[in-house]
Design a protein around this motif. Structure first.
Motif, PDB file in Angstrom:
ATOM      1  N   UNK A 300       0.828  -1.205   0.000  1.00  0.00           N
ATOM      2  CA  UNK A 300       0.000   0.000   0.000  1.00  0.00           C
ATOM      3  C   UNK A 300       0.863   1.255   0.000  1.00  0.00           C
ATOM      4  N   UNK A 301       1.968   1.209   0.764  1.00  0.00           N
ATOM      5  CA  UNK A 301       2.880   2.351   0.797  1.00  0.00           C
ATOM      6  C   UNK A 301       3.481   2.602  -0.586  1.00  0.00           C
ATOM      7  N   UNK A 302       3.850   1.519  -1.281  1.00  0.00           N
ATOM      8  CA  UNK A 302       4.431   1.659  -2.616  1.00  0.00           C
ATOM      9  C   UNK A 302       3.424   2.242  -3.592  1.00  0.00           C
ATOM     10  N   UNK A 303       2.173   1.781  -3.517  1.00  0.00           N
ATOM     11  CA  UNK A 303       1.125   2.319  -4.393  1.00  0.00           C
ATOM     12  C   UNK A 303       0.870   3.788  -4.095  1.00  0.00           C
ATOM     13  N   UNK A 304       0.883   4.147  -2.813  1.00  0.00           N
ATOM     14  CA  UNK A 304       0.703   5.554  -2.433  1.00  0.00           C
ATOM     15  C   UNK A 304       1.811   6.413  -3.024  1.00  0.00           C
ATOM     16  N   UNK A 305       3.053   5.936  -2.953  1.00  0.00           N
ATOM     17  CA  UNK A 305       4.180   6.682  -3.529  1.00  0.00           C
ATOM     18  C   UNK A 305       4.017   6.850  -5.038  1.00  0.00           C
ATOM     19  N   UNK A 306       3.586   5.784  -5.715  1.00  0.00           N
ATOM     20  CA  UNK A 306       3.393   5.848  -7.171  1.00  0.00           C
ATOM     21  C   UNK A 306       2.302   6.850  -7.524  1.00  0.00           C
ATOM     22  N   UNK A 307       1.197   6.825  -6.774  1.00  0.00           N
ATOM     23  CA  UNK A 307       0.111   7.770  -7.036  1.00  0.00           C
ATOM     24  C   UNK A 307       0.564   9.215  -6.845  1.00  0.00           C
ATOM     25  N   UNK A 308       1.315   9.457  -5.769  1.00  0.00           N
ATOM     26  CA  UNK A 308       1.805  10.813  -5.501  1.00  0.00           C
ATOM     27  C   UNK A 308       2.757  11.263  -6.596  1.00  0.00           C
ATOM     28  N   UNK A 309       3.640  10.351  -7.036  1.00  0.00           N
ATOM     29  CA  UNK A 309       4.583  10.684  -8.098  1.00  0.00           C
ATOM     30  C   UNK A 309       3.844  10.991  -9.394  1.00  0.00           C
ATOM     31  N   UNK A 310       2.823  10.196  -9.705  1.00  0.00           N
ATOM     32  CA  UNK A 310       2.061  10.407 -10.929  1.00  0.00           C
ATOM     33  C   UNK A 310       1.345  11.754 -10.910  1.00  0.00           C
ATOM     34  N   UNK A 311       0.794  12.117  -9.763  1.00  0.00           N
ATOM     35  CA  UNK A 311       0.110  13.408  -9.655  1.00  0.00           C
ATOM     36  C   UNK A 311       1.093  14.559  -9.822  1.00  0.00           C
ATOM     37  N   UNK A 312       2.301  14.419  -9.254  1.00  0.00           N
ATOM     38  CA  UNK A 312       3.289  15.505  -9.308  1.00  0.00           C
ATOM     39  C   UNK A 312       3.827  15.718 -10.710  1.00  0.00           C
ATOM     40  N   UNK A 313       3.732  14.710 -11.549  1.00  0.00           N
ATOM     41  CA  UNK A 313       4.220  14.823 -12.926  1.00  0.00           C
ATOM     42  C   UNK A 313       3.068  14.731 -13.925  1.00  0.00           C
ATOM     43  N   UNK A 314       1.882  15.180 -13.503  1.00  0.00           N
ATOM     44  CA  UNK A 314       0.678  14.998 -14.306  1.00  0.00           C
ATOM     45  C   UNK A 314       0.775  15.631 -15.684  1.00  0.00           C
ATOM     46  N   UNK A 315       1.270  16.841 -15.756  1.00  0.00           N
ATOM     47  CA  UNK A 315       1.312  17.531 -17.046  1.00  0.00           C
ATOM     48  C   UNK A 315       2.270  16.846 -18.001  1.00  0.00           C
ATOM     49  N   UNK A 316       3.438  16.437 -17.503  1.00  0.00           N
ATOM     50  CA  UNK A 316       4.401  15.748 -18.355  1.00  0.00           C
ATOM     51  C   UNK A 316       3.882  14.374 -18.751  1.00  0.00           C
ATOM     52  N   UNK A 317       3.202  13.706 -17.819  1.00  0.00           N
ATOM     53  CA  UNK A 317       2.654  12.398 -18.127  1.00  0.00           C
ATOM     54  C   UNK A 317       1.575  12.493 -19.191  1.00  0.00           C
ATOM     55  N   UNK A 318       0.788  13.588 -19.139  1.00  0.00           N
ATOM     56  CA  UNK A 318      -0.258  13.791 -20.145  1.00  0.00           C
ATOM     57  C   UNK A 318       0.348  13.929 -21.525  1.00  0.00           C
TER      58      UNK A 318
END
Length: 406
Positions: A300-318
């Motif tokens: 769960x901690x790893x998934x939380x980290x991945x979600x936070x990372x994805x949100x922080x790079x949302x524009x680049x990921x888009x």
């Protein structure tokens, strides 16, 4: 003076005896008492569920109900009227309703294929909307004007009439109630396509916004480590629940729900279902013994980290997803039952589910994708399929994908 002749004639008349008759139970005229409660309460701009109650439904298979109400205080939609508790699950119960909102009258027909037993409860439920300008501490009458059971075969006593009588209901307008009503649900990645929150499928940290569509009031919360969210202390009314699409997941397409909260109720399982992690967010760390087993606290901690990372790079990921859209797929995997569940794919993928990136792409957006991938590697470790995978992780990788998780 006695008349001997008259006495003789009287004595000579034939004697007639009366026979006792036995009436069958089916032939007896049954009775039932029907009424609307007179102790109902509701706040302005809220919904109050009004039952038409019966004390004994023995033999009832059909009912016609007529009722009138004050249109300046109450509003009713015919489509919202439902059968009541006496009909049980109501598998074959039918309800037909006609509402004249201008006149403030309701005509309801409810029926089933078989007669009811000796049960008490409501014949129908009418969810009335209370006007936003309804005066506190005032009352409004629900005039039950007619009830016919089995086309008159069962008598109603006392019989409702138009105007004031003991069968009528009463709603008292009170201040908005809080503390009793709630809305809750889960956000999860349904990678095994079973429409249920499975082990390791919870998505934490997702923003959920609740809006009262009548007042415009908004509340926000985020999902917990088990993917759950809850709003409490809610007043009855119409609500819109909006999920902020989690960046790291394949979108199922449903991010908004509209619900009706009736006074004294709890709405559970208002869930948002996603289709699994995007492959660019499936990092090697998810396949190591330090994170496994799936669903553990470290997972769960790893998934939380991945979600936070994805949100922080949302524009680049888009921007990345535009160029590498064909890479944003999940591989076909086998479920525990032996059947296959396949997420539509637009490019090849390896046996373990990692995407294959077109190394020949040299567009500016592809360059952005490369920079995002570099940031992912630095912050979270390499994505699945990178060259630093070693054979020691094979069993862990197999566990994740055999479980059909992502």
């Amino acid at each position: 003076m006695n008349n001997p002749e008259r006495l003789r004639q009287t004595l000579m008349k034939p004697f007639r005896s009366r026979r006792l008759s036995i009436q069958s139970l089916e032939g007896r005229r049954l009775l039932a008492a029907v009424n609307v409660p007179d102790d109902l309460t509701s706040a302005p701009d809220a919904i109050v569920s009004v039952p038409v109650n019966i004390d004994s439904a023995t033999g009832v298979r059909a009912a016609e109900i007529r009722l009138s109400y004050d249109t300046s205080v109450l509003d009713l939609d015919a489509d919202d009227i439902d059968f009541g508790s006496v009909w049980g699950t109501g598998n074959d119960t039918q309800v037909t309703a006609n509402v004249d909102d201008a006149a403030g009258t309701v005509v309801i027909f409810v029926s089933a294929s078989s007669e009811l037993t000796d049960v008490s409860g409501s014949l129908v439920e009418l969810p009335f909307s209370v006007a936003s300008d309804a005066v506190l501490d005032s009352t409004t009458v629900l005039d039950l004007t007619l009830v016919t059971l089995n086309e008159g075969q069962i008598s109603v006593d006392p019989a409702p009439v138009s105007g004031s009588d003991s069968t009528d209901g009463l709603i008292t307008i009170t201040a908005a109630a809080t503390g009793d009503d709630s809305i809750s649900g889960f956000v999860y990645a349904d990678a095994n396509n079973d429409n249920a929150v499975g082990t390791g499928e919870a998505i934490p940290g997702v923003t959920i916004t609740l809006t009262n569509t009548s007042t415009g009031a908004e509340l926000q919360t985020t999902t917990d480590s088990d993917g759950s969210y809850e709003f409490t202390d809610l007043a009855p009314g119409e609500y819109e629940i909006v999920q902020s699409q989690p960046v790291a997941y394949l979108d199922s397409g449903v991010n908004e729900l509209t619900v009706t909260l009736v006074e004294g109720t709890t709405l559970d399982d208002q869930n948002f279902r996603e289709l699994g992690l995007l492959p660019q967010y499936i990092f090697n760390r998810l396949h190591t013994s330090s994170v496994l087993p799936v669903g553990s606290d470290t997972w769960k901690d790893a998934i939380t980290d991945i979600n936070a990372f994805a949100e922080s790079t949302a524009s680049a990921s888009s921007a990345s997803s535009v160029a590498a859209g064909s890479s944003v797929v999940a591989a076909s995997t086998s479920s525990s039952s032996g059947t296959e569940s396949t997420t539509p794919a637009t490019s090849d993928s390896t046996a373990s589910g990692e995407p294959l990136v077109d190394e020949a792409s040299t567009s500016p957006i592809a360059s952005t994708a490369s920079s995002v991938a570099a940031a992912q590697t630095a912050a979270m470790g390499s994505p699945v399929g990178s060259s630093d995978d070693d054979s020691d992780e094979t069993a862990a990788v197999d566990e994740v994908f055999a479980s059909n998780l992502f």
